[in-house]
Design an enzyme around this catalytic site. Structure first.
Site, mmCIF file in Angstrom:
data_model
loop_
_atom_site.group_PDB
_atom_site.id
_atom_site.type_symbol
_atom_site.label_atom_id
_atom_site.label_comp_id
_atom_site.label_asym_id
_atom_site.label_seq_id
_atom_site.Cartn_x
_atom_site.Cartn_y
_atom_site.Cartn_z
ATOM 1 N N GLN A 120 -55.848 -41.471 -86.583
ATOM 2 C CA GLN A 120 -55.037 -41.494 -87.801
ATOM 3 C C GLN A 120 -55.762 -40.872 -88.986
ATOM 4 O O GLN A 120 -56.971 -41.040 -89.151
ATOM 5 C CB GLN A 120 -54.690 -42.948 -88.149
ATOM 6 N N HIS A 160 -44.311 -49.717 -91.879
ATOM 7 C CA HIS A 160 -45.685 -50.180 -92.116
ATOM 8 C C HIS A 160 -45.777 -51.698 -91.951
ATOM 9 O O HIS A 160 -46.541 -52.368 -92.644
ATOM 10 C CB HIS A 160 -46.131 -49.765 -93.525
ATOM 11 N N GLY A 220 -49.078 -53.495 -83.648
ATOM 12 C CA GLY A 220 -50.007 -53.767 -84.729
ATOM 13 C C GLY A 220 -50.482 -55.201 -84.680
ATOM 14 O O GLY A 220 -51.500 -55.524 -84.077
#
Length: 359
Positions: free
Chosen positions: A137, A256, A310
């Protein structure tokens, strides 16, 4: 003769057991950092609600008994349609951080998106688990080109560019807690010559008025990096189109994890619109709100090619490092395969929207 209907000699028998153990073992402010979102956390709640409002439509007597979950993403082979997310500060949750995550992925046949703001450098994670450290990333900051060169030289196959973070979200829990983590846990990629200082990097994320990139500048920078790139943070057809026009080889439908714009669309609610706009031109990943194998099933049926874990990966990391992440992947795969049998889905190619209904 079966001794027991369910496994007994296991540390964790369900994903929620891993989550509870992880949160119980973390300091309160770190648990809030993990679990919290931006604003009033409307988006955070919407991510879960979007999954809970949908059902899987069963197809009995389908003849499916051994479904296949293997696939590829940007040419990278996967045993399960799952990647782990580029969450930063990983050393706050376990001393081995993304080294452990990548090793678990490598053992299971899945792949890491290695973070820019991680405890360990791109090079360290690639050395620890080269078969899993395949995507790295970057944020669109001024050191982008230098970071992309390091990533390419370390042997990664693709970049993941986080496009939804020109400034950090207004995260109320962290503010109320006066959260003050050890910033060295975010500095694995900022310790070398010609690299940005970690404090400087994070000050850009919270400063309003800092230089912000647009699609033209991103297209120019990625055209020079020599790797395919993924646009992470896509929630609308318009953004998907702009990303593809800028040269993206894949998109991640993501808000996110509810940590940026609030209120924003739930990722799963945005997925059909994005999938229709993309129309098969590039592969699609989805993150935000995924907690179970059923969630993975729903995302695949509604147009995702893979999902990105995540918080679910962090729970596993926090409870038992590499073994905890590996156990998380095992349970996720077992549940997904069970649901594929019950819904008559023999392989990932058989997923379609008609498998999903509304509650």
């Amino acid at each position: 003769m079966i001794d027991s209907l369910y496994p007994r000699e296991v540390d964790f028998a369900a994903l929620d057991e891993i989550r509870k153990a992880a949160l119980n073992g973390l300091p309160d402010d770190l648990a809030d950092f993990l679990e919290g979102g931006a604003g009033t956390e409307t988006t955070l709640r919407a991510n879960r609600s979007a999954f809970e409002r949908r059902v899987i439509r069963p197809r009995p007597m389908s003849g499916v008994s051994a479904p296949r979950t293997d696939t590829t993403f940007l040419g990278i082979p996967l045993s399960l349609p799952v990647l782990t997310a580029p969450f930063g500060g990983d050393g706050l949750f376990h001393k081995d951080g993304h080294l452990a995550v990548a090793r678990a992925n490598e053992a299971f046949g899945t792949v890491s998106i290695v973070p820019e703001a991680g405890t360990y450098s791109f090079e360290q994670v690639a050395e620890a688990a080269p078969k899993a450290a395949r995507i790295a990333q970057l944020h669109p900051f001024e050191h982008f080109e230098q970071g992309a060169r390091r990533i390419r030289e370390a042997g990664y196959a693709a970049l993941c560019v986080t496009v939804d973070c020109p400034t950090a979200g207004f995260r109320v829990r962290n503010r109320v807690n006066r959260f003050d983590p050890d910033m060295s846990r975010f500095a694995g990629n900022t310790a070398g010559e010609d690299t940005p200082d970690v404090a400087e990097m994070f000050s850009r994320l919270v400063a309003h008025g800092a230089p912000a990139w647009d699609w033209t500048r991103l297209a120019e920078a990625t055209a020079e990096c020599g790797l395919p790139w993924i646009a992470k943070g896509v929630l609308t057809a318009e953004t998907a189109e702009r990303a593809i026009e800028a040269g993206a080889s894949a998109v991640v439908v993501s808000n996110h994890g509810g940590r940026q714009l609030d209120p924003a669309p739930a990722s799963l609610d945005a997925l059909p619109e994005v999938a229709a706009a993309v129309a098969g031109r590039v592969p699609i990943a989805l993150d935000s709100g995924v907690r179970t194998g059923a969630d993975v099933f729903l995302a695949l049926a509604l147009g995702a090619d893979v999902v990105v874990l995540g918080r679910l990966a962090i729970y596993g990391l926090a409870v038992d490092g590499e073994a905890g992440v590996r156990r998380t992947l095992e349970l996720l795969a077992e549940e997904l395969r069970t649901l594929m049998i019950l819904a008559g889905v023999g392989s990932l190619a058989d997923f379609r929207a008609s498998l999903v209904g509304a509650r």
